[in-house]
Design an enzyme around this catalytic site. Structure first.
Site, mmCIF file in Angstrom:
data_model
loop_
_atom_site.group_PDB
_atom_site.id
_atom_site.type_symbol
_atom_site.label_atom_id
_atom_site.label_comp_id
_atom_site.label_asym_id
_atom_site.label_seq_id
_atom_site.Cartn_x
_atom_site.Cartn_y
_atom_site.Cartn_z
ATOM 1 N N GLY A 239 58.666 6.309 72.766
ATOM 2 C CA GLY A 239 59.275 6.154 71.698
ATOM 3 C C GLY A 239 58.741 6.708 70.584
ATOM 4 N N GLU A 268 59.812 20.090 71.242
ATOM 5 C CA GLU A 268 60.012 19.584 72.688
ATOM 6 C C GLU A 268 61.762 19.792 72.778
ATOM 7 O OE1 GLU A 268 58.332 16.420 75.574
ATOM 8 O OE2 GLU A 268 58.844 15.691 73.747
ATOM 9 N N GLN A 390 49.891 13.080 72.106
ATOM 10 C CA GLN A 390 49.728 12.274 73.525
ATOM 11 C C GLN A 390 48.456 11.629 73.547
ATOM 12 O OE1 GLN A 390 52.265 12.005 75.248
ATOM 13 N NE2 GLN A 390 53.353 13.836 75.798
ATOM 14 N N ARG A 448 41.562 5.636 56.340
ATOM 15 C CA ARG A 448 40.440 6.192 55.517
ATOM 16 C C ARG A 448 40.439 5.241 54.204
ATOM 17 N NH1 ARG A 448 38.074 10.856 57.179
ATOM 18 N NH2 ARG A 448 39.405 12.580 57.826
#
Length: 471
Positions: A239, A268, A390, A448
């Site tokens: 998702g 994509e 990914q 950070r």
């Protein structure tokens, strides 16, 4: 090239010798674009009111280098110094300061100051003269960049993509008035930091960046901040794209505040596919029912889709579905849109589908180049850049929560990112139905300037939409 209005032109003007005027601008056998009259008129406005006109110059970020005539450049520079100490600025104070620094004779003495201050009777056309001086300065800067580019083209050797990207950056910086030194004094930095601190003190708990649309995440990050690279990582079919689209929608159609221009790079999926997902998500219409033809014209779901389409069509969302993009091409596209449309948020779906400049280099080096390029883009455009990425299979194999080392292909993603978010499957879900679970865990694995931790989201799988968690 003096182009000032005729009613402001005066005769018998005396100016000091004009030696070394913008000597770093290639002349190509001609005078660089300039207007001494416009410069003097603008300085006259600044000396007349002593405050408002100088403030306008500061707002437009007009640097001393914008003045072609050296004497005018010195006067303007000193005006800025005095204004920042104690506005308004009187001509007597200016003359004394120039005398103290030994520059009064250099500009032509008090007579030249008096001549400049009396050039016009009113400050009504300050904006005109300011814009005129600024335009001519930008033209001179473009001449410098263009001439340098021509020279480099004749001596060019290899690395065409990097060269073109560098040329685009140079031109973009000129057009965006980014002409000041990159290094800032601690005095300037402290002032900028204090503005942020003051805002935090007087607006306790308010979001200072682009809202993600999720309360718990915004509470941890105070929104996605300008110049930040935010990585959203997960395994396939978890998702990531849906969550990114929900965040883009929240930025472009906020419940409160001004909408942010959103640029979405989809390597994509096509723009049509993304559009359908966003329509169904916002209209809360089941995509499966729509595909199977169970949504009929005139029905409630149809009306919901029409309303969603109307809202989204007015939103400042721009989708680029080019495939096989290189990082250089992506940055160039973002820059070009930024010159036409004010951007507040950039989404890249997803990092591993981007190509590096040289496909022959090891993949780890390619990903490192892409990651650095995306971080540079965030700083260059001063907007948050959300990058989807990914994860490798390690977390699945070991049946554990993902961690930073699971980012796929390169450790540079972890290093360059300001914030790393990881979308995880529920630990107690059955393996067969993990993806279809009604809740998801969002892990703030790195930040950070803030805390890290876990939070839950509700996932409405029928409309592929994430929302704030409700048990």
């Amino acid at each position: 090239m003096d182009q000032a209005p005729p009613e402001f032109r005066s005769k018998n003007r005396r100016r000091p010798e004009r030696n070394g005027e913008d000597s770093d601008v290639p002349t190509l056998g001609r005078q660089p674009p300039h207007s001494i009259d416009a410069e003097e008129y603008l300085l006259s406005c600044c000396l007349l009111d002593g405050s408002d006109s100088i403030a306008k110059c500061l707002e437009k970020k007009l640097p001393p280098a914008a003045f072609f005539f050296p004497a005018n450049r010195i006067i303007y520079e000193k005006l800025l110094e005095l204004y920042q100490k104690s506005p308004p600025v009187a001509i007597e104070v200016l003359a004394e300061e120039l005398k103290t620094t030994g520059q009064l004779d250099e500009i032509g003495g008090v007579p030249y100051l008096m001549q400049v201050s009396s050039r016009i009777p009113t400050t009504a056309q300050t904006d005109y003269f300011l814009e005129r001086v600024r335009e001519l300065y930008l033209l001179r800067q473009l001449i410098k960049v263009g001439t340098s580019t021509v020279e480099q083209c004749f001596s060019f050797q290899g690395g065409l993509e990097e060269f073109v990207d560098k040329v685009e950056q140079d031109i973009f910086q000129v057009t965006q008035d980014r002409v000041s030194d990159a290094a800032k004094s601690m005095k300037e930095t402290a002032k900028e930091a204090w503005v942020v601190i003051d805002k935090m003190m007087h607006h306790k708990g308010e979001i200072t960046g682009v809202s993600s649309g999720f309360k718990e995440l915004d509470a941890m990050t105070y929104g996605f901040q300008a110049a930040e690279m935010i990585v959203l990582a997960a395994r396939p079919s978890m998702g990531k794209t849906s969550l990114a689209l929900n965040m883009a929608e929240s930025a472009a159609l906020p419940k409160r505040g001004e909408p942010a221009g959103v640029l979405l790079f989809s390597l994509e999926m096509s723009a049509a596919q993304l559009g359908m997902r966003m329509l169904c998500s916002r209209g809360r219409v089941n995509m499966k029912k729509l595909r199977e033809g169970f949504v009929r014209p005139g029905g409630d779901e149809y009306r919901d889709l029409v309303q969603a389409a109307d809202e989204l069509s007015k939103a400042p969302i721009f989708i680029d579905d080019s495939s096989q993009l290189t990082i250089m091409e992506l940055r160039a596209k973002a820059r070009r849109l930024a010159t036409r449309q004010k951007l507040g948020f950039v989404v890249v779906d997803y990092l591993q589908l981007l190509s590096a400049t040289d496909p022959k280099t090891p993949r780890e080096q390619q990903v490192a180049e892409i990651s650095r390029g995306l971080k540079s883009l965030a700083k260059e455009l001063a907007v948050p850049v959300l990058v989807l990425s990914q994860l490798n299979r390690a977390a699945e194999k070991e049946n554990r929560t993902p961690k930073l080392s699971d980012l796929r292909e390169s450790g540079s993603i972890e290093q360059d990112a300001d914030v790393v978010l990881m979308l995880a499957r529920p630990r107690d879900a059955d393996e067969k139905f993990q993806v279809a679970a009604d809740s998801a865990e969002l892990i703030v694995a790195k930040q950070r300037n803030g805390p890290v931790g876990d939070l839950k989201l509700t996932f409405l799988r029928d409309i592929t939409r994430f929302e704030n968690y409700t048990p």
